[in-house]
Design an enzyme around this catalytic site. Structure first.
Site, PDB file in Angstrom:
ATOM      1  N   LYS A  22      30.349-149.848 -71.040  1.00  0.00           N
ATOM      2  CA  LYS A  22      30.619-149.808 -70.117  1.00  0.00           C
ATOM      3  C   LYS A  22      29.138-149.920 -68.988  1.00  0.00           C
ATOM      4  O   LYS A  22      28.949-151.697 -69.012  1.00  0.00           O
ATOM      5  CB  LYS A  22      31.357-149.484 -69.148  1.00  0.00           C
ATOM      6  CG  LYS A  22      31.487-149.581 -67.305  1.00  0.00           C
ATOM      7  CD  LYS A  22      32.355-148.735 -66.817  1.00  0.00           C
ATOM      8  CE  LYS A  22      31.602-147.447 -65.852  1.00  0.00           C
ATOM      9  NZ  LYS A  22      30.713-147.299 -65.231  1.00  0.00           N
ATOM     10  N   ASN A  23      28.859-149.242 -69.553  1.00  0.00           N
ATOM     11  CA  ASN A  23      27.254-149.063 -68.625  1.00  0.00           C
ATOM     12  C   ASN A  23      25.986-149.786 -69.869  1.00  0.00           C
ATOM     13  O   ASN A  23      25.064-149.794 -68.972  1.00  0.00           O
ATOM     14  CB  ASN A  23      26.600-147.653 -68.567  1.00  0.00           C
ATOM     15  CG  ASN A  23      27.722-147.121 -67.598  1.00  0.00           C
ATOM     16  OD1 ASN A  23      28.059-147.905 -66.856  1.00  0.00           O
ATOM     17  ND2 ASN A  23      27.932-146.579 -67.340  1.00  0.00           N
ATOM     18  N   ARG A  92      29.289-150.596 -57.546  1.00  0.00           N
ATOM     19  CA  ARG A  92      27.005-150.387 -57.464  1.00  0.00           C
ATOM     20  C   ARG A  92      26.933-151.717 -58.388  1.00  0.00           C
ATOM     21  O   ARG A  92      25.867-152.148 -59.050  1.00  0.00           O
ATOM     22  CB  ARG A  92      27.441-149.080 -57.577  1.00  0.00           C
ATOM     23  CG  ARG A  92      25.951-148.965 -58.751  1.00  0.00           C
ATOM     24  CD  ARG A  92      25.221-147.945 -57.416  1.00  0.00           C
ATOM     25  NE  ARG A  92      24.170-147.517 -57.775  1.00  0.00           N
ATOM     26  CZ  ARG A  92      23.094-147.611 -57.458  1.00  0.00           C
ATOM     27  NH1 ARG A  92      22.933-147.265 -55.617  1.00  0.00           N
ATOM     28  NH2 ARG A  92      22.166-146.859 -57.432  1.00  0.00           N
ATOM     29  N   CYS A 116      31.897-146.480 -56.602  1.00  0.00           N
ATOM     30  CA  CYS A 116      31.621-145.028 -55.515  1.00  0.00           C
ATOM     31  C   CYS A 116      31.083-144.134 -55.225  1.00  0.00           C
ATOM     32  O   CYS A 116      30.079-144.430 -55.730  1.00  0.00           O
ATOM     33  CB  CYS A 116      32.406-143.782 -57.441  1.00  0.00           C
ATOM     34  SG  CYS A 116      31.425-144.265 -59.005  1.00  0.00           S
ATOM     35  N   ARG A 123      25.236-145.017 -52.341  1.00  0.00           N
ATOM     36  CA  ARG A 123      24.240-144.771 -53.149  1.00  0.00           C
ATOM     37  C   ARG A 123      22.468-145.434 -52.527  1.00  0.00           C
ATOM     38  O   ARG A 123      23.345-146.745 -52.488  1.00  0.00           O
ATOM     39  CB  ARG A 123      24.922-145.189 -54.426  1.00  0.00           C
ATOM     40  CG  ARG A 123      26.335-144.796 -54.934  1.00  0.00           C
ATOM     41  CD  ARG A 123      26.106-143.848 -56.069  1.00  0.00           C
ATOM     42  NE  ARG A 123      25.653-144.010 -57.343  1.00  0.00           N
ATOM     43  CZ  ARG A 123      26.384-144.905 -57.973  1.00  0.00           C
ATOM     44  NH1 ARG A 123      27.675-145.178 -57.994  1.00  0.00           N
ATOM     45  NH2 ARG A 123      25.656-144.569 -59.267  1.00  0.00           N
ATOM     46  N   ASP A 306      27.784-138.089 -66.543  1.00  0.00           N
ATOM     47  CA  ASP A 306      29.175-138.729 -66.156  1.00  0.00           C
ATOM     48  C   ASP A 306      30.315-138.026 -67.011  1.00  0.00           C
ATOM     49  O   ASP A 306      31.655-138.622 -67.558  1.00  0.00           O
ATOM     50  CB  ASP A 306      29.634-140.503 -66.769  1.00  0.00           C
ATOM     51  CG  ASP A 306      28.448-140.681 -66.298  1.00  0.00           C
ATOM     52  OD1 ASP A 306      28.061-142.027 -66.753  1.00  0.00           O
ATOM     53  OD2 ASP A 306      28.236-140.494 -64.803  1.00  0.00           O
ATOM     54  N   ILE A 328      22.728-134.400 -60.937  1.00  0.00           N
ATOM     55  CA  ILE A 328      22.173-135.647 -60.472  1.00  0.00           C
ATOM     56  C   ILE A 328      22.299-136.226 -58.937  1.00  0.00           C
ATOM     57  O   ILE A 328      21.979-136.922 -58.049  1.00  0.00           O
ATOM     58  CB  ILE A 328      22.704-136.282 -61.659  1.00  0.00           C
ATOM     59  CG1 ILE A 328      22.464-136.133 -63.085  1.00  0.00           C
ATOM     60  CG2 ILE A 328      22.830-137.886 -61.421  1.00  0.00           C
ATOM     61  CD1 ILE A 328      20.903-136.721 -63.511  1.00  0.00           C
ATOM     62  N   ARG A 399      38.737-149.188 -64.020  1.00  0.00           N
ATOM     63  CA  ARG A 399      37.236-150.152 -63.907  1.00  0.00           C
ATOM     64  C   ARG A 399      36.320-149.798 -64.999  1.00  0.00           C
ATOM     65  O   ARG A 399      35.569-150.061 -65.162  1.00  0.00           O
ATOM     66  CB  ARG A 399      36.567-149.021 -62.306  1.00  0.00           C
ATOM     67  CG  ARG A 399      37.133-149.696 -61.062  1.00  0.00           C
ATOM     68  CD  ARG A 399      35.976-149.180 -60.030  1.00  0.00           C
ATOM     69  NE  ARG A 399      34.379-148.917 -60.670  1.00  0.00           N
ATOM     70  CZ  ARG A 399      33.664-148.123 -60.400  1.00  0.00           C
ATOM     71  NH1 ARG A 399      34.003-147.380 -59.382  1.00  0.00           N
ATOM     72  NH2 ARG A 399      32.154-148.445 -60.925  1.00  0.00           N
TER      73      ARG A 399
END
Ligand code: EPZ
Length: 419
Positions: A22-23, A92, A116, A123, A306, A328, A399
């Site tokens: 995803k990222n 985001r 989120c 953020r 994560d 984090i 998501r």
């Protein structure tokens, strides 16, 4: 609002295939704006945030041809660089559109990104604004949006005061089309960043120091585009490995890269969790007694934030006490209250530190998924809880995890999606 109903206690077994990261998908889609040639993306995860990202491309005038796990994007027709407030405000990763739009069109207007709420007060994006300014951009603000303007981006030297994944990726994209040389210092080094930088190199950009804290980029005027294959999602793979250990199941996780999970697998060894790895798979075997092992989240190659929520859940089943230190984000341990409602024994020392005592029996409960990674963790908790667990707001899970209920059902989980 749809929800999951889970009956705990089913034995799981079988094979689960990991989807594309995803990222990384959420970066290569906006990166298509850097080039006016069409790009084909394969191994694309079929998830809500990818849908939103592709909708944003279309809202800007780009063309998208989509199949479930691949797409072709043509941004040659994009005219304006004003991000749709409603769409961009929903996730985001919309922030990833700002750098390529600024680099290609010299101007971008965007709302403060959504997604989120993990960091205190939403953020922060100070690293992005400072970075754009370093390239010579002018930044102004109207009632709801930021307006960033730079007729030309000039190569610069920029030091990230905080190691930031998306800020590193964004300044890398600016540097690709900036005039002259850019030196980025204190960069994040996630595998997804390395994959993006390697692709940009193949497309004609000169980048040195990929995968190190310092990257030096020679800007060019025109970037080609080609075919980009998204690497496997290491967070999905790690989540499923933790799920297998948690449910004491024999599960084989395929289409993954164990090298991207070295820290988790080293910790599994300390916890005496039995597993085997091959080039593209991890097989977990049932382990009756799991030893506790304290973690402190850290940028890659440290323990990924994560994976902290599912690992904290695993700690509730370990034999002893575990200290979890989330460095984090400010709010990424809030979900532990919900695990305590289910019967866990987790004491919060401060917003960044909890102590977990296990093993504790968990009982089904009605829960709401606060964010993506806590959401999947509550699903895993439901799998081992006695009785029925209901999880609302599962949009948060959709998501980032493709078709998660069907994939868990295929392993033997008793999970039902109720619209
Ligand atoms: C990326 O978010 C990931 N998201 C996150 O995954 C992941 O948790 C995070 O990196 C850390 O690995 C995507 O790639 C889309 P950061 P990012 O900037 O880049 C602070 C998931 O569940 N910061 O590396 O937004 C920030 O508050 C998501 O898949 C600033 O202070 O995270 C945080 O404390 C969640 N100013 C720290 O940096 C800024 O301008 C690291 O965050 C930017 C960030």
């Amino acid at each position: 609002m749809s929800k999951f109903i889970i009956q705990g206690g089913s034995k799981l077994s079988g094979t689960i295939e990991v989807k594309g990261a995803k990222n990384l998908a959420l970066k290569i889609i906006p990166a298509s704006i850097l080039s006016s040639s069409p790009i084909t993306i394969t191994n694309l995860p079929n998830i809500e945030d990818v849908n939103k990202s592709l909708e944003l491309i279309e809202s800007l005038g780009g063309k998208v041809e989509r199949s479930s796990n691949s797409c072709t994007i043509d941004t040659s027709n994009i005219k304006n660089a004003k991000l749709d407030n409603h769409l961009a405000g929903q996730f985001r990763a919309s922030i990833m559109f700002t750098a390529p739009l600024l680099a290609r069109f010299g101007k971008v207007e965007f709302p403060h990104p959504g997604g989120c709420v993990l960091g205190a007060g939403g953020r922060p994006i100070d690293l992005f604004l400072d970075g754009f300014a370093a390239f010579g951009a002018k930044i102004s603000l109207n009632e709801r949006s930021y307006i960033i303007e730079a007729p030309i981006l000039v190569g610069c030297e920029f030091f990230f005061n905080i190691v930031s994944v998306t800020a590193t990726e964004s300044m890398l994209m600016c540097a690709c089309l900036a005039k002259g040389t850019t030196t980025l210092k204190n960069c994040a080094m996630e595998p997804e960043i390395i994959a993006l930088a390697n692709y940009l190199t193949e497309m004609g950009v000169k980048i040195s120091g990929i995968g190190s804290p310092t990257m030096i980029i020679e800007g060019i005027t025109n970037i080609n585009a080609g075919v980009f294959d998204v690497i496997p999602d290491r967070i999905e793979a790690g989540t499923f490995a933790i799920m297998a250990a948690l449910t004491k199941s024999n599960i084989k996780i395929t289409n993954c890269n164990p090298k991207h999970l070295e820290i988790l697998l080293n910790i599994f060894k300390k916890q005496e969790i039995v597993f085997e790895t091959a080039d593209t798979s991890i097989e977990i075997f049932p382990t009756e007694t799991i030893k506790p092992y304290g973690i402190k989240t850290h940028e890659y190659p440290g323990f990924p934030t994560d994976l902290q929520p599912p690992f904290t859940l695993l700690a509730t089943q370990a034999n002893g006490t575990t200290l979890v230190h989330e460095t984090i984000y400010d709010q990424r341990l809030l979900f532990t209250d919900m695990l305590n409602h289910m019967g866990a024994d987790i004491i919060t020392f401060d917003p960044h530190r909890v102590r977990v005592t296990g093993p504790t029996k968990l009982y089904g409960h009605k829960l709401i998924s606060p964010d993506l990674r806590a959401g999947i963790t509550l699903i895993l908790a439901g799998l081992i809880a006695t009785g029925t667990t209901q999880i609302d707001n599962i949009y948060q899970v959709d998501r980032g995890y493709e078709n998660i209920d069907q994939r868990l059902k295929a392993l033997g989980a008793n999970i039902t999606r109720v619209e």
